[in-house]
Design a protein around this motif. Structure first.
Motif, PDB file in Angstrom:
ATOM      1  N   GLY A  70     -34.761  23.264  30.807  1.00 51.02           N
ATOM      2  CA  GLY A  70     -35.213  22.197  30.197  1.00 51.02           C
ATOM      3  C   GLY A  70     -36.687  21.474  30.790  1.00 51.02           C
ATOM      4  O   GLY A  70     -36.666  21.497  32.041  1.00 51.02           O
ATOM      5  N   THR A 115     -28.489  24.888  29.487  1.00 53.24           N
ATOM      6  CA  THR A 115     -29.589  24.291  29.775  1.00 53.24           C
ATOM      7  C   THR A 115     -29.844  23.617  30.949  1.00 53.24           C
ATOM      8  O   THR A 115     -29.051  22.612  31.242  1.00 53.24           O
ATOM      9  CB  THR A 115     -30.035  23.465  28.712  1.00 53.24           C
ATOM     10  N   ALA A 152     -25.773  21.039  29.108  1.00 53.93           N
ATOM     11  CA  ALA A 152     -26.925  20.580  30.060  1.00 53.93           C
ATOM     12  C   ALA A 152     -26.410  20.455  31.082  1.00 53.93           C
ATOM     13  O   ALA A 152     -25.646  19.764  31.476  1.00 53.93           O
ATOM     14  CB  ALA A 152     -27.491  19.489  29.305  1.00 53.93           C
ATOM     15  N   ASP A 163     -23.603  17.315  27.436  1.00 52.05           N
ATOM     16  CA  ASP A 163     -24.615  16.674  28.278  1.00 52.05           C
ATOM     17  C   ASP A 163     -23.505  15.642  29.399  1.00 52.05           C
ATOM     18  O   ASP A 163     -23.735  14.402  29.018  1.00 52.05           O
ATOM     19  CB  ASP A 163     -25.497  15.740  27.546  1.00 52.05           C
ATOM     20  N   ALA A 169     -36.179  23.839  26.697  1.00 53.47           N
ATOM     21  CA  ALA A 169     -35.367  22.745  25.789  1.00 53.47           C
ATOM     22  C   ALA A 169     -36.381  21.442  26.094  1.00 53.47           C
ATOM     23  O   ALA A 169     -36.386  20.999  27.366  1.00 53.47           O
ATOM     24  CB  ALA A 169     -34.067  22.471  26.086  1.00 53.47           C
ATOM     25  N   TRP A 195     -37.309  17.375  26.548  1.00 54.07           N
ATOM     26  CA  TRP A 195     -37.059  16.189  26.428  1.00 54.07           C
ATOM     27  C   TRP A 195     -38.151  15.341  26.637  1.00 54.07           C
ATOM     28  O   TRP A 195     -39.013  15.286  27.507  1.00 54.07           O
ATOM     29  CB  TRP A 195     -35.896  15.944  27.727  1.00 54.07           C
ATOM     30  N   SER A 196     -38.399  14.615  25.451  1.00 56.84           N
ATOM     31  CA  SER A 196     -37.812  14.395  24.311  1.00 56.84           C
ATOM     32  C   SER A 196     -38.605  14.191  23.143  1.00 56.84           C
ATOM     33  O   SER A 196     -39.863  13.646  23.478  1.00 56.84           O
ATOM     34  CB  SER A 196     -36.638  13.340  24.217  1.00 56.84           C
ATOM     35  N   MET A 232     -31.576  21.050  33.639  1.00 55.94           N
ATOM     36  CA  MET A 232     -32.445  19.956  33.456  1.00 55.94           C
ATOM     37  C   MET A 232     -33.650  20.201  34.536  1.00 55.94           C
ATOM     38  O   MET A 232     -33.668  19.601  35.699  1.00 55.94           O
ATOM     39  CB  MET A 232     -31.980  18.744  33.422  1.00 55.94           C
TER      40      MET A 232
END
Length: 354
Positions: A265, A222, A194, A162, A340, A342-343, A224
């Motif tokens: 993401g 991934t 990410a 990340d 994915a 968050w969070s 975002m």
């Protein structure tokens, strides 16, 4: 030579040949294994799963209540975090809190990966910190070895870079670091990155990512798909990551990647815009604040998020379980590897993917 002696001689010769061939084969296997430790691992699998897999981002300090409630939905827990050390030649050791989350993920029957961050106290994400690790081969190799040791000693199943606030000059060095780490950890460890979003294919490199190059060593990237609006827009309220924008981001990324190499993401949180700026809010808190003001929020179907404007002028946008379900559907329609979220410290429990 009589018949019995002739048979014994033939058997003895045959056994000797078989033994020699077996020993040679064993030596060849050992040699190939030793070579593998020094060479870049085979190209990662790029096949799409039968349905989108779900990675849950879990802060090390969180009580994991939402993570536990999402057990049926998730397959990987991405835990923050490990930092690039100030010397750029190593990574920080996992804290007790990180190790507890790794243990919990395994107890839940899920894989656990750790986030590697280029974080600097008082600054946030720092290109200076990233360059300290990436800009020289010696530091890349030392840091990769340090990270591989953490993976081994902590029982981790993967690593997600990340690294944010990068520049185009970091792209080739990040790709080289990914290759070095893959060589150190072997093919059995899930490696991911990410990456910050853009709707222009050419801009991924400007942001510091050679996507095609990275995917020679990584299993996935991934993107975002959140913070389209946020605290950096203190006077410009809007969706955290609307569906139309996410489709454009994915279209730009899929120029360089196969769908099965991409995770989207997605947000499980929102923002509140007030007179003193924009502030992060979790899903539960957003609903409570809006309800306390006696306002009924609206779900914007086109954008896939909730919104509300309070009598005092505060504006809310947030993405919850309903929003996540729509992104899971989007990922499935495009054949992506997964999503994915968050969070887990802010989100509703994650719904089961279609």
């Amino acid at each position: 030579m009589n018949g019995a002696k002739r048979v014994r001689a033939i058997l003895s010769t045959t056994l000797a040949v078989v033994l020699a061939l077996t020993l040679a084969a064993c030596g060849s296997v050992r040699g190939s294994q030793e070579l593998h430790k020094r060479a870049v691992a085979p190209k990662p699998n790029t096949a799409s799963p039968s349905h989108p897999l779900v990675t849950a981002f879990e802060p090390s300090w969180d009580d994991a209540a939402v993570l536990k409630a999402s057990r049926a939905s998730i397959s990987m827990v991405a835990i923050s975090g490990i930092d690039i050390a100030p010397d750029g030649a190593s990574v920080t050791a996992p804290t007790a809190a990180v190790l507890r989350q790794v243990k919990l993920a395994h107890q839940l029957g899920k894989k656990a990966e750790v986030l590697l961050l280029n974080f600097k106290a008082g600054v946030g994400f720092s290109d200076e910190v990233a360059k300290a690790m990436l800009s020289t081969k010696a530091h890349r190799e030392a840091a990769a070895a340090s990270l591989a040791a953490v993976v081994s000693s902590s029982g981790l199943d993967g690593v997600m870079f990340d690294l944010e606030a990068l520049s185009s000059s970091d792209a080739d060095d990040l790709t080289a670091f990914a290759a070095t780490l893959r060589a150190d950890v072997g093919p059995g460890i899930h490696l991911d990155a990410a990456i910050q979003p853009t709707t222009k294919p050419s801009s991924y490199r400007r942001l510091g990512y050679d996507v095609a190059g990275l995917l020679k060593s990584l299993d996935a990237v991934t993107v975002m798909g959140y913070d389209q609006h946020g605290t950096f827009n203190p006077t410009n309220p809007g969706p955290v990551g609307e569906l139309t924008w996410q489709r454009k981001v994915l279209a730009a990324l899929l120029v360089f990647a196969k769908p099965g190499q991409v995770d989207l993401g997605v947000a499980g949180y929102g923002y509140r815009w007030a007179a003193d700026g924009a502030h992060t809010v979790g899903d539960i808190r957003a609903r409570r604040l809006v309800a306390a003001a006696h306002v009924t929020p609206t779900f914007d179907e086109a954008r896939g998020e909730w919104t509300a404007t309070l009598p005092d002028g505060q504006v809310f946008w947030w993405a919850d379980a309903r929003s996540i379900a729509l992104r899971e559907q989007l990922a499935a329609s495009l054949g992506l590897h997964g999503v994915a979220v968050w969070s887990m410290a802010l989100s509703d429990p994650v719904p089961v993917a279609p």
